[in-house]
Scaffold this motif. Structure first.
Motif, PDB file in Angstrom:
ATOM      1  N   CYS A 276       0.846  -1.193   0.000  1.00 56.95           N
ATOM      2  CA  CYS A 276       0.000   0.000   0.000  1.00 56.95           C
ATOM      3  C   CYS A 276       0.883   1.245   0.000  1.00 56.95           C
ATOM      4  N   HIS A 277       0.555   2.189  -0.890  1.00 56.83           N
ATOM      5  CA  HIS A 277       1.222   3.482  -0.938  1.00 56.83           C
ATOM      6  C   HIS A 277       0.163   4.576  -0.912  1.00 56.83           C
ATOM      7  N   VAL A 278       0.488   5.688  -0.298  1.00 55.60           N
ATOM      8  CA  VAL A 278      -0.435   6.816  -0.181  1.00 55.60           C
ATOM      9  C   VAL A 278       0.231   8.073  -0.732  1.00 55.60           C
ATOM     10  N   TYR A 279      -0.524   8.800  -1.530  1.00 56.79           N
ATOM     11  CA  TYR A 279      -0.050  10.074  -2.083  1.00 56.79           C
ATOM     12  C   TYR A 279      -0.982  11.167  -1.576  1.00 56.79           C
ATOM     13  N   THR A 280      -0.460  12.090  -0.792  1.00 52.66           N
ATOM     14  CA  THR A 280      -1.235  13.240  -0.331  1.00 52.66           C
ATOM     15  C   THR A 280      -1.035  14.368  -1.326  1.00 52.66           C
ATOM     16  N   LEU A 281      -2.121  14.812  -1.956  1.00 51.98           N
ATOM     17  CA  LEU A 281      -2.009  15.849  -2.974  1.00 51.98           C
ATOM     18  C   LEU A 281      -1.395  17.115  -2.387  1.00 51.98           C
ATOM     19  N   GLY A 282      -0.426  17.645  -3.105  1.00 48.99           N
ATOM     20  CA  GLY A 282       0.288  18.824  -2.647  1.00 48.99           C
ATOM     21  C   GLY A 282       1.658  18.520  -2.079  1.00 48.99           C
ATOM     22  N   THR A 283       1.965  17.210  -1.851  1.00 50.44           N
ATOM     23  CA  THR A 283       3.266  16.837  -1.290  1.00 50.44           C
ATOM     24  C   THR A 283       4.257  16.399  -2.352  1.00 50.44           C
ATOM     25  N   GLY A 284       3.771  15.843  -3.454  1.00 47.76           N
ATOM     26  CA  GLY A 284       4.649  15.415  -4.541  1.00 47.76           C
ATOM     27  C   GLY A 284       5.303  14.063  -4.350  1.00 47.76           C
ATOM     28  N   ILE A 285       4.939  13.294  -3.300  1.00 48.74           N
ATOM     29  CA  ILE A 285       5.605  12.014  -3.043  1.00 48.74           C
ATOM     30  C   ILE A 285       4.595  10.933  -2.646  1.00 48.74           C
ATOM     31  N   TRP A 286       4.952   9.678  -3.016  1.00 49.57           N
ATOM     32  CA  TRP A 286       4.232   8.513  -2.517  1.00 49.57           C
ATOM     33  C   TRP A 286       4.911   8.031  -1.233  1.00 49.57           C
ATOM     34  N   ARG A 287       4.110   7.576  -0.278  1.00 50.74           N
ATOM     35  CA  ARG A 287       4.639   7.031   0.979  1.00 50.74           C
ATOM     36  C   ARG A 287       4.173   5.592   1.148  1.00 50.74           C
ATOM     37  N   ARG A 288       5.058   4.725   1.572  1.00 49.54           N
ATOM     38  CA  ARG A 288       4.717   3.329   1.842  1.00 49.54           C
ATOM     39  C   ARG A 288       3.983   3.239   3.174  1.00 49.54           C
ATOM     40  N   VAL A 289       2.877   2.515   3.206  1.00 50.27           N
ATOM     41  CA  VAL A 289       2.081   2.319   4.417  1.00 50.27           C
ATOM     42  C   VAL A 289       1.949   0.820   4.670  1.00 50.27           C
ATOM     43  N   GLU A 290       2.207   0.384   5.873  1.00 52.16           N
ATOM     44  CA  GLU A 290       2.103  -1.032   6.209  1.00 52.16           C
ATOM     45  C   GLU A 290       0.631  -1.459   6.241  1.00 52.16           C
ATOM     46  N   THR A 291       0.358  -2.622   5.665  1.00 52.82           N
ATOM     47  CA  THR A 291      -1.020  -3.121   5.659  1.00 52.82           C
ATOM     48  C   THR A 291      -1.423  -3.708   7.004  1.00 52.82           C
ATOM     49  N   GLY A 292      -0.455  -4.081   7.831  1.00 52.59           N
ATOM     50  CA  GLY A 292      -0.757  -4.532   9.195  1.00 52.59           C
ATOM     51  C   GLY A 292      -1.701  -5.706   9.248  1.00 52.59           C
ATOM     52  N   VAL A 293      -2.869  -5.495   9.890  1.00 46.84           N
ATOM     53  CA  VAL A 293      -3.816  -6.601  10.098  1.00 46.84           C
ATOM     54  C   VAL A 293      -4.354  -7.155   8.790  1.00 46.84           C
ATOM     55  N   ALA A 294      -4.209  -6.397   7.690  1.00 51.15           N
ATOM     56  CA  ALA A 294      -4.713  -6.872   6.396  1.00 51.15           C
ATOM     57  C   ALA A 294      -3.719  -7.764   5.678  1.00 51.15           C
ATOM     58  N   SER A 295      -2.544  -7.995   6.274  1.00 49.22           N
ATOM     59  CA  SER A 295      -1.485  -8.728   5.584  1.00 49.22           C
ATOM     60  C   SER A 295      -1.838 -10.188   5.347  1.00 49.22           C
ATOM     61  N   GLY A 296      -2.736 -10.756   6.137  1.00 46.84           N
ATOM     62  CA  GLY A 296      -3.100 -12.155   5.964  1.00 46.84           C
ATOM     63  C   GLY A 296      -4.240 -12.375   4.998  1.00 46.84           C
ATOM     64  N   PHE A 297      -4.666 -11.314   4.331  1.00 46.12           N
ATOM     65  CA  PHE A 297      -5.807 -11.405   3.433  1.00 46.12           C
ATOM     66  C   PHE A 297      -5.393 -11.034   2.010  1.00 46.12           C
ATOM     67  N   THR A 298      -6.210 -11.442   1.065  1.00 44.65           N
ATOM     68  CA  THR A 298      -6.037 -11.007  -0.318  1.00 44.65           C
ATOM     69  C   THR A 298      -7.207 -10.108  -0.689  1.00 44.65           C
ATOM     70  N   PHE A 299      -6.914  -8.969  -1.306  1.00 43.96           N
ATOM     71  CA  PHE A 299      -7.931  -7.967  -1.595  1.00 43.96           C
ATOM     72  C   PHE A 299      -8.777  -8.374  -2.792  1.00 43.96           C
ATOM     73  N   CYS A 300     -10.082  -8.105  -2.697  1.00 48.17           N
ATOM     74  CA  CYS A 300     -10.999  -8.308  -3.812  1.00 48.17           C
ATOM     75  C   CYS A 300     -11.393  -6.922  -4.310  1.00 48.17           C
ATOM     76  N   TYR A 301     -10.908  -6.540  -5.468  1.00 44.28           N
ATOM     77  CA  TYR A 301     -11.087  -5.168  -5.930  1.00 44.28           C
ATOM     78  C   TYR A 301     -12.432  -5.018  -6.616  1.00 44.28           C
ATOM     79  N   LEU A 302     -13.216  -4.072  -6.135  1.00 47.99           N
ATOM     80  CA  LEU A 302     -14.526  -3.807  -6.703  1.00 47.99           C
ATOM     81  C   LEU A 302     -14.523  -2.453  -7.392  1.00 47.99           C
ATOM     82  N   VAL A 303     -15.416  -2.298  -8.370  1.00 46.81           N
ATOM     83  CA  VAL A 303     -15.470  -1.067  -9.150  1.00 46.81           C
ATOM     84  C   VAL A 303     -15.955   0.096  -8.311  1.00 46.81           C
ATOM     85  N   GLN A 304     -16.959  -0.149  -7.483  1.00 43.51           N
ATOM     86  CA  GLN A 304     -17.591   0.962  -6.784  1.00 43.51           C
ATOM     87  C   GLN A 304     -16.723   1.531  -5.665  1.00 43.51           C
ATOM     88  N   HIS A 305     -16.864   2.808  -5.466  1.00 42.68           N
ATOM     89  CA  HIS A 305     -16.129   3.554  -4.441  1.00 42.68           C
ATOM     90  C   HIS A 305     -16.875   3.405  -3.111  1.00 42.68           C
TER      91      HIS A 305
END
Length: 376
Positions: free
Chosen positions: A171-200
């Protein structure tokens, strides 16, 4: 020549008058004079706009935005979808996904063969920002999923990128206005596989996805707190956990309805919609809607299609997207479903690849400071 009274009006009064204009007229008012342009572009200007529906159509990729009135009646629903604007994708991009946050759109593609950038755009001001991917990946082995959100506490706009490569998730996060991506640890989600859905699915300051345990059939909801940038896992309705061996057959969709997380699926000629009435209170899950599908036949049958509600109207009518393409409308009055024909294209099928509700705004992307803002 008569006296220009607008020149001597206090800015607060001018702002109050302009904020009551229909959205399109307020946008045109930016061309009247420099003082109005500065006022309408300022962070302090707040225009009261009704929700809008943004639809992405491919071949070629272009968007249409419709104003929505919340007094919809199935017999005259065409009159309630007024086209606000339409535009082609900026910079020639071919997006496969679109999410919205406070009037801004994030456009991205999940294609693995080329390095496609991510775009943040305001379709009403015709401005966009280009974001590159967070790092160099082997594109034939990596799946990119992007989401877009605004922190309710700090007001920061953030792009979240989750990548899947070699069986691992990052997981990476980009805060608009900073110009950089930051790595974020998935933590408790590390044992799962993500199911990507279209809807927000943004609710209560969190983004949400469904996730599966890697070693056995089991699905849960993964939340990402936009402010703290921490992951958490919680349960879907208990009735659905009993059906985990049938999850793939139910074609579950996770979304947000009336500011509540919801699950939607079809079963026994009905569209079932569960709502989580109190956030993170698992006992608050309840079936809010059972919508009959009898009389509206679709190719392949209802059990083989995704259905996702995107807006529930005050009178109980429901606007939904079917299988990521067709817009359908349930009338609470007649208890029937009909397809919504909004585009009026003589030589094109009437479908949307992506459809989502958002609130139009005149937000100026130059407010982010460091970002390179481009007009289209």
């Amino acid at each position: 020549m008569g006296r220009d009274f607008f020149q001597i009006l206090p800015s607060e009064l001018t702002s109050s008058i302009l904020s009551r204009l229909p959205f399109r007229r307020a946008a045109i008012s930016k061309c009247v004079c420099k003082s109005w342009l500065n006022l309408l572009d300022s962070d302090y200007f707040d225009i009261k706009t009704p929700p809008a529906l943004v639809c992405l159509k491919s071949n070629p990729s272009h968007f249409t935005i419709f104003e929505i009135e919340d007094e919809a009646d199935l017999e005259s629903h065409d009159l309630h979808y007024v086209q606000l604007t339409n535009f082609h994708s900026p910079h020639g991009c071919e997006p496969t996904g679109c999410t919205a946050a406070n009037g801004l759109l994030l456009l991205y593609t999940e294609r693995r063969d080329v390095e496609n950038p991510v775009y943040i755009c305001n379709p009403l001001t015709r401005q966009y920002i280009v974001l590159c991917h967070p790092k160099k990946y082997a594109f034939d082995e990596t799946v990119f999923y992007f989401d877009f959100c605004v922190s309710e506490i700090s007001g920061q706009y953030k792009v979240v990128c989750i990548t899947q490569a070699g069986g691992s998730h990052y997981c990476h996060v980009y805060t608009l206005g900073t110009g950089i991506w930051r790595r974020v640890e998935t933590g408790v989600a590390s044992g799962f596989t993500f199911c990507y859905l279209v809807q927000h699915a943004a609710c209560n300051g969190n983004l949400h996805w469904t996730v599966d345990l890697m070693d056995r059939p089991c699905f849960r909801i993964c939340g990402f707190d936009v402010e703290t940038e921490c992951f958490s896992i919680f349960s879907p309705p208990s009735a659905l956990t009993l059906l985990e061996d049938r999850v793939d057959d139910l074609y579950l969709m996770l979304n947000v309805v009336r500011d509540c997380l919801c699950f939607c699926y079809t079963e026994d000629y009905e569209i079932i919609i569960w709502l989580m009435k109190e956030y993170r209170v698992e006992e608050s899950w309840s079936i809010e809607y059972k919508l009959s599908t009898i009389g509206f036949d679709i190719e392949g049958g209802w059990v083989n299609n995704f259905v996702c509600p995107i807006k529930v109207f005050k009178d109980g009518d429901v606007l939904m997207i079917l299988d990521g393409e067709d817009l359908i409308y349930y009338s609470h009055k007649t208890r029937t479903i009909q397809q919504v024909c909004m585009f009026n294209d003589a030589d094109e099928e009437d479908y949307a690849n992506v459809a989502t509700i958002f609130t139009p705004s005149l937000f100026n992307l130059k407010s982010f400071g460091l970002e390179n803002v481009i007009s289209f």
